[in-house]
Design an enzyme around this catalytic site. Structure first.
Site, PDB file in Angstrom:
ATOM      1  N   ASP A 118       0.945  -1.107  -0.049  1.00 23.57           N
ATOM      2  CA  ASP A 118      -0.072   0.044   0.042  1.00 23.57           C
ATOM      3  C   ASP A 118       0.900   1.144   0.141  1.00 23.57           C
ATOM      4  OD1 ASP A 118      -2.145   1.901   0.884  1.00 23.57           O
ATOM      5  OD2 ASP A 118      -3.276   0.117   1.341  1.00 23.57           O
ATOM      6  N   GLY A 156      -5.253   4.499   2.451  1.00 28.96           N
ATOM      7  CA  GLY A 156      -5.219   3.277   3.384  1.00 28.96           C
ATOM      8  C   GLY A 156      -4.658   3.932   4.838  1.00 28.96           C
ATOM      9  N   ASP A 179       4.230   2.335  -3.983  1.00 28.83           N
ATOM     10  CA  ASP A 179       3.211   2.554  -4.819  1.00 28.83           C
ATOM     11  C   ASP A 179       3.259   1.609  -5.881  1.00 28.83           C
ATOM     12  OD1 ASP A 179       1.840   3.796  -6.675  1.00 28.83           O
ATOM     13  OD2 ASP A 179       2.454   5.936  -6.307  1.00 28.83           O
ATOM     14  N   ALA A 218      -9.360  -5.924  -9.144  1.00 31.22           N
ATOM     15  CA  ALA A 218     -10.621  -5.092  -8.603  1.00 31.22           C
ATOM     16  C   ALA A 218     -11.263  -4.390  -9.526  1.00 31.22           C
ATOM     17  CB  ALA A 218     -10.398  -4.358  -7.408  1.00 31.22           C
ATOM     18  N   TYR A 222     -11.389   7.437 -12.859  1.00 33.75           N
ATOM     19  CA  TYR A 222     -11.521   6.328 -12.224  1.00 33.75           C
ATOM     20  C   TYR A 222     -12.106   5.433 -13.065  1.00 33.75           C
ATOM     21  CZ  TYR A 222     -13.065   2.995  -8.626  1.00 33.75           C
ATOM     22  OH  TYR A 222     -13.464   1.827  -7.871  1.00 33.75           O
ATOM     23  N   TYR A 263      -3.313  -9.569 -21.245  1.00 32.38           N
ATOM     24  CA  TYR A 263      -2.335 -10.505 -20.848  1.00 32.38           C
ATOM     25  C   TYR A 263      -2.642 -11.799 -20.764  1.00 32.38           C
ATOM     26  CZ  TYR A 263       1.556  -7.572 -19.735  1.00 32.38           C
ATOM     27  OH  TYR A 263       2.680  -6.802 -19.695  1.00 32.38           O
ATOM     28  N   ARG A 275     -18.180   9.018   0.723  1.00 38.02           N
ATOM     29  CA  ARG A 275     -18.954   7.978   0.072  1.00 38.02           C
ATOM     30  C   ARG A 275     -20.338   8.072   0.842  1.00 38.02           C
ATOM     31  NH1 ARG A 275     -15.553   3.035  -2.043  1.00 38.02           N
ATOM     32  NH2 ARG A 275     -14.443   3.864  -0.246  1.00 38.02           N
TER      33      ARG A 275
HETATM   34  N1  UDP Z   1     -24.289  10.920  -1.695  1.00 40.51           N
HETATM   35  C1  UDP Z   1     -25.030  11.717  -1.050  1.00 40.51           C
HETATM   36  N2  UDP Z   1     -24.700  12.232  -0.024  1.00 40.51           N
HETATM   37  C2  UDP Z   1     -23.146  12.346   0.452  1.00 40.51           C
HETATM   38  C3  UDP Z   1     -22.314  11.263  -0.419  1.00 40.51           C
HETATM   39  C4  UDP Z   1     -23.013  10.702  -1.411  1.00 40.51           C
HETATM   40  O1  UDP Z   1     -26.284  11.856  -1.420  1.00 40.51           O
HETATM   41  O2  UDP Z   1     -22.872  12.851   1.286  1.00 40.51           O
HETATM   42  C5  UDP Z   1     -24.988  10.131  -2.873  1.00 40.51           C
HETATM   43  C6  UDP Z   1     -24.074  10.198  -4.387  1.00 40.51           C
HETATM   44  O3  UDP Z   1     -24.400  11.429  -5.005  1.00 40.51           O
HETATM   45  C7  UDP Z   1     -24.562   8.934  -5.039  1.00 40.51           C
HETATM   46  C8  UDP Z   1     -24.793   8.048  -4.027  1.00 40.51           C
HETATM   47  O4  UDP Z   1     -25.010   8.965  -2.743  1.00 40.51           O
HETATM   48  O5  UDP Z   1     -25.617   9.174  -5.772  1.00 40.51           O
HETATM   49  C9  UDP Z   1     -23.630   7.024  -3.524  1.00 40.51           C
HETATM   50  O6  UDP Z   1     -22.437   7.872  -3.720  1.00 40.51           O
HETATM   51  P1  UDP Z   1     -20.978   7.286  -3.160  1.00 40.51           P
HETATM   52  O7  UDP Z   1     -19.969   8.474  -3.307  1.00 40.51           O
HETATM   53  O8  UDP Z   1     -21.373   6.434  -2.146  1.00 40.51           O
HETATM   54  O9  UDP Z   1     -20.658   6.215  -4.342  1.00 40.51           O
HETATM   55  P2  UDP Z   1     -20.836   5.821  -5.944  1.00 40.51           P
HETATM   56  O10 UDP Z   1     -21.924   4.964  -6.032  1.00 40.51           O
HETATM   57  O11 UDP Z   1     -21.486   7.108  -6.461  1.00 40.51           O
HETATM   58  O12 UDP Z   1     -19.761   5.675  -6.428  1.00 40.51           O
END
Ligand code: UDP
Length: 313
Positions: free
Chosen positions: A32, A37, A57, A115, A146, A160, A187
């Protein structure tokens, strides 16, 4: 004893996977660069004879002495706010990092599981998403760093396999949650739990009608473990098809958190935020005999218990 390299080992999924492979009797080499992390996640593993940690890294050349049987490539910023802050690192770990690890897998004759993500489907035009769906991704939007790195990762991994006969496994991971997510991860669920515990406003983006399907981390780990040991080389969705709106998720968090006085407020919906997301897990069921077993209310409760400890509870 089988030896496995786990990249992103100090992260949320990487640390849970490290626990599982140690428990199964593997020698685990964790790697990591610690940009997202946290060594706290693997502090309990450091004293163990069959666990070692490399602060490195993987976007730079990866050297591992001795034999290697398996590689799990789980290193990457994985939260939208992280890849907005670290766009170049996000692109590099999915592309250059994957290239380095595929080279390592080839040199060692190791099987590699990468992943991948539901983000390869972008803002999907079909719901639920089967593996055959090619996706609807904006390459130059905020999530592009991403999404496209992960799509490139799949292409490189498949190349590969095709041209160098490397044994590959591709997990398309949908929203996963549980203990060891960071308080400031950004998130939805860690944010809502942290806000509710502190009785702060719960920030729902947009009107909260967008959906996600949340998988508890133990189920995810079981799915990855089975996929690694399967003989299937094409992508497999790993996630929980239990789809809810984000507004409902926020309301359920408030119901669980004792004594909270939080209210839900609306904030602007981020650009390119997928409107729906739900895995079609027919393949995982048929090929891996896998289905998530932790019900949402149970998973939310266990996650709450973890976040309480982060706020001194
Ligand atoms: N979301 C939200 N409030 C927050 C963080 C996220 O309403 O404080 C919403 C975001 O706009 C998305 C969903 O929750 O529609 C899931 O977001 P997350 O960042 O968990 O991951 P994503 O599934 O979008 O990659």
């Amino acid at each position: 004893m089988k030896r496995i390299l786990i990249t992103g080992a100090a992260g949320f999924l990487g640390s849970h996977l490290s626990d599982r492979f140690i428990k199964e009797g593997y020698e685990v080499i964790g790697m990591d660069n610690l940009i997202t992390g946290d060594m706290d996640n693997i502090a309990h593993l450091l004293p163990l004879e069959h666990f070692s940690f490399h602060h490195h890294d993987v976007s730079n050349y990866v050297h591992i002495a001795g034999d290697l049987d398996y590689i799990l490539h789980f290193a990457s910023p994985a939260s939208p706010i992280d890849y907005l802050k670290m766009p170049i690192q996000t692109l590099k770990v999915g592309s250059l990092g994957t290239h380095n690890l595929l080279g390592l897998a080839k040199a060692k004759g190791a099987r590699i599981l990468i992943a991948s993500t539901s983000e390869v489907y972008g803002d999907p035009l079909v719901n639920p998403q089967p593996e055959e769906y090619w996706g609807n991704v904006n390459p130059i939007g905020p999530r592009g760093v991403y999404d496209e790195a992960k799509r490139f990762q799949e292409a490189m991994t498949m190349a590969y396999h095709t041209y160098h006969s490397v044994e590959i496994r591709i997990a398309r991971i949908f929203n996963t949650y549980g203990p060891r997510m960071r308080v400031n991860d950004g998130r939805a669920l860690p944010t809502f739990f942290s806000q509710a515990i502190e009785s702060k406003d719960i920030t729902v983006y947009g009107d909260g009608s967008q959906t996600r399907a949340f998988c508890y981390v133990d189920d995810l780990v079981e799915g990855i473990y089975r996929l690694l040991h399967s003989d299937y080389s094409l992508p497999v969705n790993i996630g929980n098809p239990d789809e809810i709106t984000i507004l409902q998720a926020a309301q359920e968090v408030i119901e669980i958190v004792e004594g909270t006085t939080s209210k839900i407020i609306q904030q602007e919906l981020p650009k390119d935020d997928p409107k729906v997301r739900r895995p079609d897990i027919t393949k995982a069921q048929n090929i891996l005999d896998w289905f998530p077993t932790v019900d949402r209310h149970d998973g939310f409760r266990r996650t709450y218990e973890y976040f309480k400890t982060k706020f001194g509870g």
